[in-house]
Scaffold this motif. Structure first.
Motif, short mmCIF file in Angstrom:
data_model
loop_
_atom_site.label_atom_id
_atom_site.label_comp_id
_atom_site.label_asym_id
_atom_site.label_seq_id
_atom_site.Cartn_x
_atom_site.Cartn_y
_atom_site.Cartn_z
N ALA A 112 -4.73 -8.49 -0.01
CA ALA A 112 -3.49 -7.86 -0.44
C ALA A 112 -2.90 -8.61 -1.63
CB ALA A 112 -2.48 -7.83 0.70
N ASP A 122 1.95 -7.95 -0.86
CA ASP A 122 2.09 -7.19 0.39
C ASP A 122 1.49 -5.78 0.34
OD1 ASP A 122 3.48 -9.34 1.57
OD2 ASP A 122 5.37 -8.68 0.69
N ARG A 123 0.66 -5.51 -0.64
CA ARG A 123 -0.03 -4.22 -0.70
C ARG A 123 -1.53 -4.47 -0.81
NH1 ARG A 123 2.13 -0.31 -5.30
NH2 ARG A 123 0.37 0.88 -4.47
N PRO A 124 -2.35 -3.72 -0.04
CA PRO A 124 -3.80 -3.88 -0.19
C PRO A 124 -4.22 -3.61 -1.63
CG PRO A 124 -3.27 -2.53 1.71
CD PRO A 124 -1.99 -2.70 0.94
#
Length: 270
Positions: free
Chosen positions: A52, A55-57
């Motif tokens: 990630a 906080d985002r893949p």
């Protein structure tokens, strides 16, 4: 007839030397503070494309089964002073004597006449095109239908095309791994760099000697480098790091699979 020359006052030898040296000292002072047409680069951040970012893949896939992966595939970057940043003589001298710095002509890093905002826009566009090519190359290698498989790529605050190879490898690992149920990484932390075309050709990027240092700093033990840049990558290669040259996505997958299976004799070297 000769005109009479004015009489010069007598000066001691030390005084003469001081007077003569003053223009030279002044020149060095001016050179030392005047901005020069160079950019100074250093190892930048790395990011695991299997993980990630903020906080985002980094990679999301729908329309096909996705594997749970082990290990890391870290794309690498360099950080360079911007086109509007003043680089003085001291910065240049320091860069010449440090192995974790590179001094480059500004126009070799940024298009001439472009502002910081224009450079960021250009780099963002390059990144988008690189992501599209990485998706096309990876799905093509695996025989997946791009009309049915949707791939999303997210990596904040990074521009340019040099992450193309790692994006493509990340997609392959998430969809197919080593093709036999294992991870493409073999559980290792693998880093690399390289542009990629729609048909999977890997191209040079520049700054690889700084990128290997960034990779070593962040725990990588294997570095994938465009074959044309082997010599540059070897210049400051961290101790114990395996350098693997690549020319195509398929070749990179083959090399990582052989490495994962312990067949090191089938892994090319620079």
């Amino acid at each position: 007839m000769f005109s009479r020359l004015p009489r010069f006052s007598r000066l001691s030898r030390p005084s003469v030397l001081i007077v003569c040296a003053l223009p030279v000292v002044a020149l060095f002072v001016v050179v030392g503070v005047a901005p020069l047409p160079y950019a100074v680069a250093q190892p930048g951040m790395t990011a695991d494309v299997l993980g990630a970012n903020k906080d985002r893949p980094v990679i999301t896939i729908s329309g096909a089964p996705v594997r749970k992966t082990e290990g890391q595939l870290r794309m690498t970057t360099i950080e360079a002073t911007g086109p509007s940043t003043d680089v003085d003589f001291g910065d240049v001298v320091e860069g010449w004597f440090r192995t974790d710095r590179a001094v480059l002509p500004r126009e070799a890093v940024y298009p001439s006449g472009q502002s910081d905002r224009q450079v960021r826009k250009h780099n963002t566009q390059d990144m988008i095109e690189s992501q599209n090519s990485a998706t096309t190359a990876a799905l093509g290698l695996l025989g997946e239908d791009p009309a049915k498989v949707d791939v999303g790529l997210h990596l904040a605050d990074v521009g340019g095309p040099s992450a193309g190879l790692l994006f493509a490898l990340g997609i392959v690992d998430k969809l197919d791994g080593d093709g036999a149920g294992g991870d493409l990484t073999g559980g290792r932390t693998i880093a690399g760099t390289g542009t990629i075309t729609d048909d999977g050709k890997v191209g040079p990027v520049g700054g690889v000697a700084l990128k290997t240092q960034a990779a070593g700093r962040d725990g990588a033990t294997v570095f994938l480098v465009p074959k044309a840049e082997c010599a540059d990558a070897q210049a400051e290669l961290p101790k114990g790091m395996l350098l693997v040259p690549v020319t195509t996505l398929k070749g990179a997958v083959t090399s990582l699979t052989a490495l994962e299976q312990g067949r090191t004799d089938r892994v090319p070297s620079c």
